[in-house]
Design an enzyme around this catalytic site. Structure first.
Site, PDB file in Angstrom:
ATOM      1  CB  ALA A   1      -0.911  -0.003   1.222  1.00  0.00           C
TER       2      ALA A   1
ATOM      3  CD  GLU B   1      -2.258  -7.790   3.855  1.00  0.00           C
ATOM      4  OE1 GLU B   1      -2.788  -7.931   4.967  1.00  0.00           O
ATOM      5  OE2 GLU B   1      -2.158  -6.683   3.283  1.00  0.00           O
TER       6      GLU B   1
ATOM      7  N   GLY C   1       0.850  -5.289   1.472  1.00  0.00           N
ATOM      8  CA  GLY C   1      -0.307  -5.617   0.643  1.00  0.00           C
ATOM      9  C   GLY C   1       0.031  -6.468  -0.554  1.00  0.00           C
TER      10      GLY C   1
ATOM     11  CD  GLU D   1       2.060  -4.797   6.717  1.00  0.00           C
ATOM     12  OE1 GLU D   1       1.389  -4.867   5.677  1.00  0.00           O
ATOM     13  OE2 GLU D   1       2.997  -5.586   6.982  1.00  0.00           O
TER      14      GLU D   1
END
Length: 262
Positions: free
Chosen positions: A67, A115, A112, A135
């Site tokens: 992200a 993910e 992300g 993160e």
């Protein structure tokens, strides 16, 4: 021919395989625009009866950096919830895409991007690939399914180890842990994933579709007895298809089957 004109992804049809290439320079950051285009692209591929498998790859030396951290820095709790839901909706669409989705990871798959890879059915890493959830170093939580899909894939202990430390895994480590199912030479992930998809497409696409439904049912924490019952009834749907008749006829006639996705 695809209907939409995309800016952050590229869609191609290669025989029965839909190739989705991430192309959002410089590092394939997952923006709202990319999420929207990826969602629309998946819808197009799902509506195309000629597509029996999907490969997601990158046009760059990095797969996906995750992200936009700058955008997250101005986000409050309510904004993060909204963003997380947008991510999860698209990744859920990948997870529940009727046909197999294979992720070809070259370079880094962080946050992300990791993910996104975990939402796919199968993962191919080239030897220079790395995967990480950084993160915790940013004061964040992997909020697009990372804590859930990684735990289901490798168990809570290993998932905690990776998420708590925020350390990057090498391709070899990811393969050893079962995060990726295939490990290839440098730069070979996309070609390998396409070959794998073509191998899958030699089988009945309807049978593979039903296989995916049954396997995904296990991931939803259903009991073994419920799963066995589900498998019986879903598996019996194959007997309503022309593909089954073709597959059995080809076996008895000792020839290669020609499936029609019907």
């Amino acid at each position: 021919m695809f209907m939409n004109d995309y800016k952050t992804i590229k869609l191609e049809e290669k025989d029965h395989v839909g190739l989705v290439t991430l192309c959002n320079p410089p590092v394939n950051t997952i923006t709202f625009e990319l999420l929207d285009e990826l969602s629309k692209g998946l819808d197009e591929l799902e509506s195309n009866e000629n597509i029996w498998a999907v490969v997601i790859c990158s046009s760059m030396k990095i797969f996906c950096a995750g992200a936009d951290v700058k955008a997250l820095s101005s986000c409050d709790r309510a904004g993060n919830i909204k963003t997380s839901i947008l991510f999860k909706d698209v990744f859920h669409k990948i997870d529940n895409f009727p046909h197999p989705v294979i992720c070809a990871v070259n370079g880094a798959a962080f946050g992300g991007g990791f993910e996104l890879a975990l939402a796919c059915d199968l993962r191919v890493f080239d030897r220079r690939a790395k995967a990480a959830f950084p993160e915790a170093r940013l004061g964040l939580v992997p909020g697009a399914g990372g804590t859930q899909r990684l735990t289901r894939l490798i168990g809570s202990g290993r998932a905690k180890q990776l998420i708590f430390t925020a350390k990057a895994l090498s391709a070899e480590e990811a393969y050893r842990l079962g995060i990726c199912e295939y490990l290839t030479g440098e730069g070979d992930a996309t070609a390998f994933a396409l070959k794998l998809a073509n191998d899958i497409c030699r089988n009945s696409p309807l049978a593979v579709l039903l296989d995916k439904k049954c396997i995904n049912y296990v991931s939803n924490d259903n009991s073994l007895s419920d799963g066995l019952e589900y498998e019986t009834y879903i598996g019996s749907d194959a007997f309503m298809t022309e593909d089954l008749r073709e597959g059995i006829s080809a076996f008895l006639e000792k020839r290669a089957p020609v499936f029609q996705n019907r």
